[in-house]
Design an enzyme around this catalytic site. Structure first.
Site, PDB file in Angstrom:
ATOM      1  N   GLU A 290     -10.096 136.897   5.162  1.00  0.00           N
ATOM      2  CA  GLU A 290      -9.091 137.847   5.647  1.00  0.00           C
ATOM      3  C   GLU A 290      -7.709 137.550   5.066  1.00  0.00           C
ATOM      4  O   GLU A 290      -6.934 138.463   4.790  1.00  0.00           O
ATOM      5  CB  GLU A 290      -9.045 137.814   7.179  1.00  0.00           C
TER       6      GLU A 290
ATOM      7  N   HIS B 212      -7.469 139.200   1.782  1.00  0.00           N
ATOM      8  CA  HIS B 212      -7.131 140.627   1.891  1.00  0.00           C
ATOM      9  C   HIS B 212      -5.620 140.809   2.045  1.00  0.00           C
ATOM     10  O   HIS B 212      -5.045 141.758   1.513  1.00  0.00           O
ATOM     11  CB  HIS B 212      -7.851 141.243   3.089  1.00  0.00           C
TER      12      HIS B 212
END
Length: 360
Positions: free
Chosen positions: A146, A149
């Site tokens: 994450e 990202h």
């Protein structure tokens, strides 16, 4: 090489947003032309105005909208110290200016997602199931995914597209309902045969666009999302230097067959793995993620191990193995050798070397 892929992804994001704007303009023009063939341009103007308003709302408040729709609530360090420590570690490893805000979803299905518009305005949300089922090594892999990202600016694209695609679907759905519940049956007059003919053409075009536009927007969105998942996996390995941690985490998430209750088609692309829990492994046009077994196979190849390495040790409180060994940033630490009170310390030859530290 990786930075070139990240740059290419950013350019593709702008191109995709531009193509979605063209779709929205086409839908608006066709709908306005059906209502009044002589003023079809008003539909393009209205569509552009609506797009501008929704784009601004998605850019500045999209993360709050998605977090609220998912039922996520903020959590502090005292409530989840292990999670906060891992987030801080991965923030340093990724070279981000500040840690993202941390949220939790009270759901037993393990999963996580990131949202926001840039590293300064980013959030990471994890489910309660993720915290209870994953050990520290696995949790590092998910948070690194994450964090990738966020670093790659995927969160901006995912947040904007998640809201704008939904807007296109709502406009198309509104037109279809309006046309079939009164719009198509209204009396036409005053325009002569030429006006009726033009109106019929606009009606056909509007209906086709209203049906196909949302499908095309979803298909493009999910295709781009699948490519980004592979890149985020590779970036996560760059941060943790431990492909096996993420592979084991994905295996744990995939083998838990409970769907995430708060997830839907509009938000499914945000998560580390498909929260809707497909039963087939083949990739379809509208799949939000590549097949998880393919992702795991790539990670195992990077770790130079086979599928047998996915076997997990039983985890105790706070995700620590029951033998007391705490996994470190790049792998599990050596087991602690028990000693009796007053006994001399073990000889250097008997001591295990300390685990390598996480490179930042």
């Amino acid at each position: 090489m990786m930075w070139e892929l990240i740059r290419a992804n950013k350019l593709k994001s702008y191109a995709l947003l531009g193509s979605m704007l063209l779709v929205m303009l086409a839908v608006g023009t066709a709908i306005a032309g059906y209502a009044s063939p002589d003023h079809f341009y008003l539909g393009a103007a209205a569509a552009l105005a609506l797009w501008t308003v929704m784009f601004a709302a998605a850019y500045f408040k999209g993360d709050a909208i998605l977090l609220g729709a998912s039922g996520a609530r903020p959590i502090d360090h005292d409530a989840a110290p292990r999670l906060y420590n891992v987030v801080e570690e991965m923030t340093i490893a990724a070279g981000l200016p500040q840690p993202p805000a941390v949220y939790v979803l009270e759901d037993a299905a393990p999963n996580a997602f990131a949202t926001g518009r840039d590293p300064q305005h980013a959030s990471i949300a994890v489910t309660r199931g993720l915290l209870t089922q994953l050990d520290r090594e696995q949790l590092q892999g998910v948070i690194a995914h994450e964090m990738s990202h966020i670093r790659n600016y995927d969160i901006r694209f995912q947040t904007l597209v998640g809201i704008l695609v939904g807007m296109i679907a709502l406009v198309a759905d509104f037109f279809l309902r309006w046309s079939f519940w009164g719009g198509m049956g209204r009396r036409r007059g005053g325009g002569g045969s030429g006006g009726d003919q033009g109106q019929a053409i606009f009606a056909i075009v509007a209906l086709v666009l209203a049906i196909l536009a949302p499908l095309a927007a979803y298909a493009v969105q999910f295709a781009v999302s699948r490519r980004r998942e592979f890149l985020a996996d590779a970036s996560a390995v760059e941060l943790t230097r431990n492909p096996l941690g993420l592979a084991r985490a994905l295996n744990t998430i995939a083998t838990d067959r409970r769907p995430l209750k708060s997830a839907n088609r509009a938000t499914a692309h945000l998560y580390v793995e498909n929260p809707l829990k497909k039963t087939k492994e083949a990739t379809g046009v509208f799949d939000t993620h590549p097949p998880v077994q393919k992702r795991i196979a790539v990670l195992l190849e990077m770790a130079h191990v086979g599928p047998e390495a996915l076997a997990e040790r039983p985890a105790g409180p706070e995700g620590l193995p029951v033998d007391g060994a705490a996994p470190g940033p790049a792998g599990p630490s050596a087991p602690v050798t028990p000693t009796t009170p007053g006994a001399p310390p073990p000889q250097d030859s008997q001591r295990q070397p300390p685990p390598p530290s996480l490179p930042v």
